[in-house]
Design a protein around this motif. Structure first.
Motif, PDB file in Angstrom:
ATOM      1  N   LYS A   1       0.804  -1.228   0.000  1.00 32.30           N
ATOM      2  CA  LYS A   1       0.000   0.000   0.000  1.00 32.30           C
ATOM      3  C   LYS A   1       0.833   1.271   0.000  1.00 32.30           C
ATOM      4  O   LYS A   1       0.534   2.229  -0.700  1.00 32.30           O
ATOM      5  N   ASN A   2       1.918   1.290   0.769  1.00 31.52           N
ATOM      6  CA  ASN A   2       2.670   2.535   0.952  1.00 31.52           C
ATOM      7  C   ASN A   2       3.974   2.605   0.157  1.00 31.52           C
ATOM      8  O   ASN A   2       4.776   3.508   0.371  1.00 31.52           O
ATOM      9  N   ASP A   3       4.187   1.667  -0.762  1.00 30.06           N
ATOM     10  CA  ASP A   3       5.446   1.644  -1.521  1.00 30.06           C
ATOM     11  C   ASP A   3       5.392   2.575  -2.728  1.00 30.06           C
ATOM     12  O   ASP A   3       5.498   2.145  -3.878  1.00 30.06           O
ATOM     13  N   VAL A   4       5.243   3.882  -2.453  1.00 36.78           N
ATOM     14  CA  VAL A   4       5.126   4.841  -3.549  1.00 36.78           C
ATOM     15  C   VAL A   4       6.400   4.873  -4.385  1.00 36.78           C
ATOM     16  O   VAL A   4       6.352   4.894  -5.625  1.00 36.78           O
ATOM     17  N   LYS A   5       7.546   4.844  -3.715  1.00 37.86           N
ATOM     18  CA  LYS A   5       8.817   4.907  -4.447  1.00 37.86           C
ATOM     19  C   LYS A   5       8.972   3.717  -5.380  1.00 37.86           C
ATOM     20  O   LYS A   5       9.431   3.856  -6.519  1.00 37.86           O
ATOM     21  N   ASP A   6       8.608   2.523  -4.895  1.00 36.66           N
ATOM     22  CA  ASP A   6       8.723   1.331  -5.733  1.00 36.66           C
ATOM     23  C   ASP A   6       7.758   1.389  -6.908  1.00 36.66           C
ATOM     24  O   ASP A   6       8.077   0.944  -8.015  1.00 36.66           O
ATOM     25  N   LYS A   7       6.562   1.942  -6.668  1.00 33.56           N
ATOM     26  CA  LYS A   7       5.594   2.069  -7.773  1.00 33.56           C
ATOM     27  C   LYS A   7       6.166   2.977  -8.864  1.00 33.56           C
ATOM     28  O   LYS A   7       6.131   2.641 -10.057  1.00 33.56           O
ATOM     29  N   VAL A   8       6.683   4.106  -8.442  1.00 30.71           N
ATOM     30  CA  VAL A   8       7.252   5.061  -9.389  1.00 30.71           C
ATOM     31  C   VAL A   8       8.444   4.443 -10.116  1.00 30.71           C
ATOM     32  O   VAL A   8       8.573   4.543 -11.350  1.00 30.71           O
ATOM     33  N   ALA A   9       9.326   3.782  -9.354  1.00 33.79           N
ATOM     34  CA  ALA A   9      10.504   3.154  -9.952  1.00 33.79           C
ATOM     35  C   ALA A   9      10.090   2.082 -10.950  1.00 33.79           C
ATOM     36  O   ALA A   9      10.666   1.972 -12.043  1.00 33.79           O
ATOM     37  N   GLY A  10       9.076   1.301 -10.597  1.00 31.07           N
ATOM     38  CA  GLY A  10       8.601   0.248 -11.487  1.00 31.07           C
ATOM     39  C   GLY A  10       8.036   0.792 -12.784  1.00 31.07           C
ATOM     40  O   GLY A  10       8.327   0.292 -13.872  1.00 31.07           O
ATOM     41  N   LEU A  11       7.237   1.849 -12.673  1.00 29.45           N
ATOM     42  CA  LEU A  11       6.678   2.467 -13.880  1.00 29.45           C
ATOM     43  C   LEU A  11       7.781   3.081 -14.736  1.00 29.45           C
ATOM     44  O   LEU A  11       7.750   3.001 -15.968  1.00 29.45           O
ATOM     45  N   ASP A  12       8.771   3.676 -14.095  1.00 27.05           N
ATOM     46  CA  ASP A  12       9.906   4.247 -14.837  1.00 27.05           C
ATOM     47  C   ASP A  12      10.716   3.169 -15.553  1.00 27.05           C
ATOM     48  O   ASP A  12      11.301   3.425 -16.612  1.00 27.05           O
ATOM     49  N   LEU A  13      10.737   1.970 -14.975  1.00 30.35           N
ATOM     50  CA  LEU A  13      11.494   0.873 -15.582  1.00 30.35           C
ATOM     51  C   LEU A  13      10.707   0.150 -16.671  1.00 30.35           C
ATOM     52  O   LEU A  13      11.219  -0.762 -17.306  1.00 30.35           O
ATOM     53  N   GLY A  14       9.446   0.558 -16.852  1.00 26.95           N
ATOM     54  CA  GLY A  14       8.685  -0.020 -17.959  1.00 26.95           C
ATOM     55  C   GLY A  14       7.503  -0.871 -17.580  1.00 26.95           C
ATOM     56  O   GLY A  14       6.903  -1.516 -18.449  1.00 26.95           O
ATOM     57  N   ALA A  15       7.125  -0.904 -16.293  1.00 33.92           N
ATOM     58  CA  ALA A  15       5.909  -1.626 -15.922  1.00 33.92           C
ATOM     59  C   ALA A  15       4.705  -0.946 -16.576  1.00 33.92           C
ATOM     60  O   ALA A  15       4.678   0.274 -16.750  1.00 33.92           O
TER      61      ALA A  15
END
Length: 231
Positions: A83-97
């Protein structure tokens, strides 16, 4: 063809629920419990979509994503994040998720996101017709079965096209004759039988299963059937 989804999730209970739900929806699945297993599955098989948890043993989910993207830029990847992993979400989208779903999630929302991403990966082409391993392209007039190119005459192509537009439907000889040869054709309806034989030789010969079946006294149907069971 059945779409295949790789589930990468280290919590066995969640992985099992996802596996059961996706199989119920008609998808083929495999489960990887670690980042290393995920990469083995990815390299050894073809997938239509990956559900990727980020907090994985052995190799972090973001590193798994990097390696997937290094060899496949288009495979849809949906992240499963806390729920609170905003940084990982952003990093994942930046990496192509392509998308992410936050745990705990509603299964209906996840299924909707899977369908949406698969539609983007496999846009509907009205000119492309598929039946099992057989593909017919109206635009290029190409016919392929299991990677084997099949050369058809214009009339054979038109007859197969009509059958592929009506899979698993029993079609009478008169119906096929009117659809392919036209209402002003005054020849013998046996021409249908002749052309079906031509198609069988080109499409079904040497294959484990036949696609063109005879319905005695009625006509023909496009339906998969083992060779030995052919009517």
């Amino acid at each position: 063809m059945t779409e295949r989804i790789l589930i990468v999730e280290d919590e066995k209970s969640i992985a099992r629920v996802l596996e059961l739900e996706l199989k119920f929806e008609g998808y083929e699945t495999a489960v990887a419990l670690t980042g290393s297993e995920a990469l083995i599955h990815f390299r050894e098989q073809d997938w239509d979509l990956v559900l990727l948890d980020l907090m994985l043993p052995e190799i972090h989910g973001l590193d798994v994503l990097k390696r997937i993207r290094a060899s496949d830029a288009k495979l849809p990847v949906i992240l499963l994040t806390a729920k609170n992993d905003v940084k990982d979400k952003v990093a994942g989208l930046d990496l192509g998720a392509n998308d992410y779903v936050t745990k705990p999630f509603e299964i209906e929302e996840l299924l909707a996101r899977i369908r949406a991403n698969l539609r983007v990966k496999n846009p509907v082409d009205d000119n492309l017709h598929r039946f099992e391993e057989l593909t017919l392209n109206e635009s290029t007039r190409e016919v392929v079965r299991a990677g084997r190119q099949i050369e058809l005459t214009p009339r054979e192509f038109d007859l197969l096209l009509y059958l592929m537009r009506h899979p698993k439907q029993v079609l009478g000889r008169e119906q096929l004759l009117n659809a392919v040869w036209g209402y002003d054709y005054y020849g013998d309806t046996n021409v249908i039988d002749v052309y079906i034989r031509y198609l069988r030789k080109k499409i079904d010969f040497g294959e484990d299963a036949t696609y063109l079946q005879t319905v005695r006294g009625v006509g023909y149907v496009l339906k998969e059937q083992p060779h030995e069971a052919q009517a």
